[in-house]
Design a protein around this motif. Sequence first.
Motif: not given
Length: 364
Positions: A41-47
Motif C-alpha cells: 500500500k505504501l509503495a502504491f502511494v509513492i507510485f
Amino acid sequence: MTEQVLTDKMISSMSAGSLKEETTVSRHLFLRQHFSANKLKLAFVIFLGLISSCTGFFLTLIIGDFFMLQFETGSSKGKLLAWLGIKLSSTNGFFLLFALLILIKLISSYAETYSSVKQGELFAKTIREKLFSVQMRSNAALFANRTYGKYLLRYSNDMKAMQHYLVKGVLGSIRDLLFVLLGLLILLKISTSITVALLFLYFATSILSVFLWRRQKKYIVISRSKRSGLLAFVTKSFARFSTLQRDEKEAYTVDRFHERSAQLYQANLANGKLESLLQSVMPALQYVVIGTVLLMIQRGAAQVSASDGLIIILILMLMQGALRRILKVPGILNKGRVSLDKINDLIILSRKPTSSVNPLPVKE
C-alpha cells in the motif's frame, strides 16, 4: 510480529541502555512496523505520487508542441518531448493527449492524496490505541503524581505531527526525490557538466537545510512544553472550579493563566521566527542554483545551445516544487520525532514498576 509483541520487546529492552537510546530505537520501530504491515500500500502511494508529478511535468511540456503545431514553428519543449518519445502530428492529437494527461493527473492526484491521508490516519490510530491501552494498565502512581491534562496533547497535536512525519516526511520525500532524479537523468542527456554541478549544489543545499532545521528542534520542544503545561493548567482549574469559587481564587487563577499564556505566546513566536526564516531561505537557495547554471552557461563552463539552455531552465523550474518540499522535510521530521519520542517515553514510563515511576519523569 504483532503490535503487542513489538511493544513488549521495546519495553523489555530498557535495561540494555539509556532512555534516550531506547526512544531512538523505538521511534524507528514504530515506523518500521507500519512499513512492514503495509508494504504494498505504501509503495502504491509513492507510485501514484510519482505518476501525478510526472503528469504535471508532461502537461507543461506539451504546451510547447501546441504552438509548434499551430504556428508551424520550432519549440524547445517540443524537442524535449521528442527526446522522450512523444511525437504529435496535429492539434487534434495534442488535445487528445492533453485531455488524457489531465484525466490521469486528476485520478492519480486524488488516489495519492486519499491513500496518503489513510496511511497517516492508520499510523496515528495504531500508536494512539497502543498508548491508551498501555496507560490504562499503568500504575496508579503515574497519574497520582502528574496532572492528567498534560497527556491530552499526546492525543491531539502529537498525532497530527506523526501523520505529517509519515505522509509528508517519509512518503512525500521519496516521491519527490524520485521525481528530481528523473529530471536529473533528462538533464544528464543535455549536459553532463551542468548535471554534475547541480548534484553538488543540491547536496550542499540539503546539508544546509538539515543544519538549519536541526536548530529548530529545541524551539519545538519548548513550545510543546508550554502548550502542554497550559492545557494541564486549564483542565486542573476546571476540575477544581467549585473549590476555586468557594475560596474566591478566580482572579488569582486568571492571572496564572495569563502568565502561562504569555509564556506560550513567546515560545511560539521564537519558533515561528526561526521557521519563517527557514521558509524564506529555501526558495531563495533554489534561485541561487538556477543563477549558478546561468552563470556557467555565460562563462562557457557548459557548452549548450540556446534551445538546450531553455530546456535546462524549464526542467529546473518544473523541479522547484519537489525540491522545495524536499528541503522542508527535515523540519517535518523534527516535529514528528519530538512527538514520537514523547509518546514512546510515556509507553516506557507506563510499563515501569511503581517503585521506578518517579525517577523517570516524562518531559512535557
